[in-house]
Write an enzyme that holds these catalytic residues in place. Structure first.
Site, PDB file in Angstrom:
ATOM      1  N   LYS A   1       8.618  13.918  24.771  1.00  0.00           N
ATOM      2  CA  LYS A   1       8.287  14.683  23.555  1.00  0.00           C
ATOM      3  C   LYS A   1       8.291  13.761  22.328  1.00  0.00           C
ATOM      4  CE  LYS A   1       9.978  18.868  25.734  1.00  0.00           C
ATOM      5  NZ  LYS A   1      11.084  19.797  25.973  1.00  0.00           N
TER       6      LYS A   1
ATOM      7  N   GLN B   1      16.922  21.280  23.787  1.00  0.00           N
ATOM      8  CA  GLN B   1      16.527  21.049  25.183  1.00  0.00           C
ATOM      9  C   GLN B   1      17.455  21.823  26.123  1.00  0.00           C
ATOM     10  OE1 GLN B   1      13.755  19.218  26.222  1.00  0.00           O
ATOM     11  NE2 GLN B   1      14.252  20.021  28.232  1.00  0.00           N
TER      12      GLN B   1
ATOM     13  N   ASP C   1       9.507  26.262  20.493  1.00  0.00           N
ATOM     14  CA  ASP C   1       9.555  26.525  21.937  1.00  0.00           C
ATOM     15  C   ASP C   1       9.146  27.967  22.239  1.00  0.00           C
ATOM     16  OD1 ASP C   1      10.046  24.455  23.681  1.00  0.00           O
ATOM     17  OD2 ASP C   1      12.229  24.521  23.458  1.00  0.00           O
TER      18      ASP C   1
END
Ligand code: NAD
Length: 294
Positions: free
Chosen positions: A52, A96, A119
């Site tokens: 990322k 994460q 997200d």
């Protein structure tokens, strides 16, 4: 059979994003900025976050990586989230997953400001997604929609079977494929660990989306001739012949299923790169949304 090359498509989309970022910079705009919180040092999470950060560099975004020890308390993590929520320079951020067991994931996801939730896991964004309102779509399902759309795969009226009902892949995927939209407009069957006659369900599918995390679970005898097969699974299998010590396996037995499918995604190089580029698209959107609000 056509291979759905997520790696190649993700490169094209990254170039498109980079061009937009250049335009923003030429117009003295603010560089989009993505932050990621990484708790502990799980190998797979390290790899995902590194890719990322690398993608941010490739498209010209700023990125910030916040590393916290595996023993961080829930309170400390919530305080970090609060800081990012209130940092004007950060357009979007992710935490994460998975998190260590002592931390309540739901509590963490709900602490992220929905405007920065790139997200797309916050209940506000999930609710908007269900109602087909503008929102951040979860990156993996968003990437799959893009893969279908850019490859002109007709989903209208098709029967789509999603295997797996997690909050990050299967559940949102089933909703998105059923929405009155393109891609979408499917009749959807959502299968999971309690599904009876799973093979019969999968055999009826025009589009199979396998997201159960069981390597090579979907075999040729479960697949209808001409089906579109999207393999979300990524499992690390010990492999002494590889420098890393492991190889990646999808949820579909690729070699035999490819012979029956009309389209199929490889692992690696299918859904994975589309997930990362979707996060970049969401971050760009977060930066653009902020400009509209200010
Ligand atoms: P998860 O473990 O949270 O959910 C798995 C789901 O599969 C559950 O809903 C469970 O009911 C179902 N399931 C498990 N065994 C089953 C069986 N035998 N029959 C039917 N259903 C069964 O997993 P997840 O987070 O959704 O991830 C699924 C897979 O996708 C994993 O391999 C993960 O690594 C991978 N993944 C890939 C990407 C990507 O970018 N390519 C992104 C996220 C997850």
């Amino acid at each position: 059979m056509q291979v759905l090359d997520g790696k190649l498509l993700s490169l094209t989309i990254k170039q498109e994003i980079a061009q937009k970022v250049n335009e923003i910079k030429l117009n003295d705009g603010k560089t989009p900025h993505l932050a990621a919180i990484l708790v502990g040092n799980d190998g797979a999470s390290e790899t995902y976050v590194a890719s990322k950060v690398k993608s941010c560099q490739e498209v010209g975004f700023k990125s910030t990586l916040v590393r916290l020890g595996a023993d961080v308390t829930e309170q400390e993590l919530l305080a970090q989230i609060n800081m990012l929520n209130n940092d004007d320079d950060i357009d979007g951020f992710i935490v994460q997953l998975p998190l260590p067991r002592h931390i309540d994931e739901q509590k963490i996801v709900q602490a992220i400001s929905p405007d920065k939730d790139v997200d797309g896991f916050h209940p506000v964004n999930v609710g908007k997604m269900v109602q087909n309102l503008p929102s951040f779509l979860p990156a993996t399902p968003f990437g799959i929609l893009t893969l279908l759309k850019r490859n002109h795969i007709d989903t209208n009226g098709k029967h789509c079977v999603v295997i797996g009902r997690s909050n990050i892949v299967g559940m949102p995927m089933s909703i998105l494929m059923a929405r009155k939209d393109n891609p979408g407009n499917c009749t959807v069957t959502l299968c999971h660990s309690a599904t009876v006659n799973l093979k019969e369900e999968i055999l009826r599918a025009d589009i199979i989306i396998a997201a159960l995390g069981k390597p090579e679970f979907v075999t040729a005898d479960m697949v209808k001739e001409g089906a579109v097969v999207i393999d979300v699974g990524i499992t690390r299998i010990k492999d002494e012949s590889k420098k890393s010590g492991f190889s990646l396996k999808g949820d579909v037995k690729y070699d035999e299923v490819a012979k029956k499918a009309s389209f199929i995604t490889p692992v690696p190089g299918g859904v994975g790169p589309m997930t990362v580029v979707s996060l970049m698209l969401n971050t760009l959107k977060a930066a653009e949304n902020k400009k509209i609000v200010q």
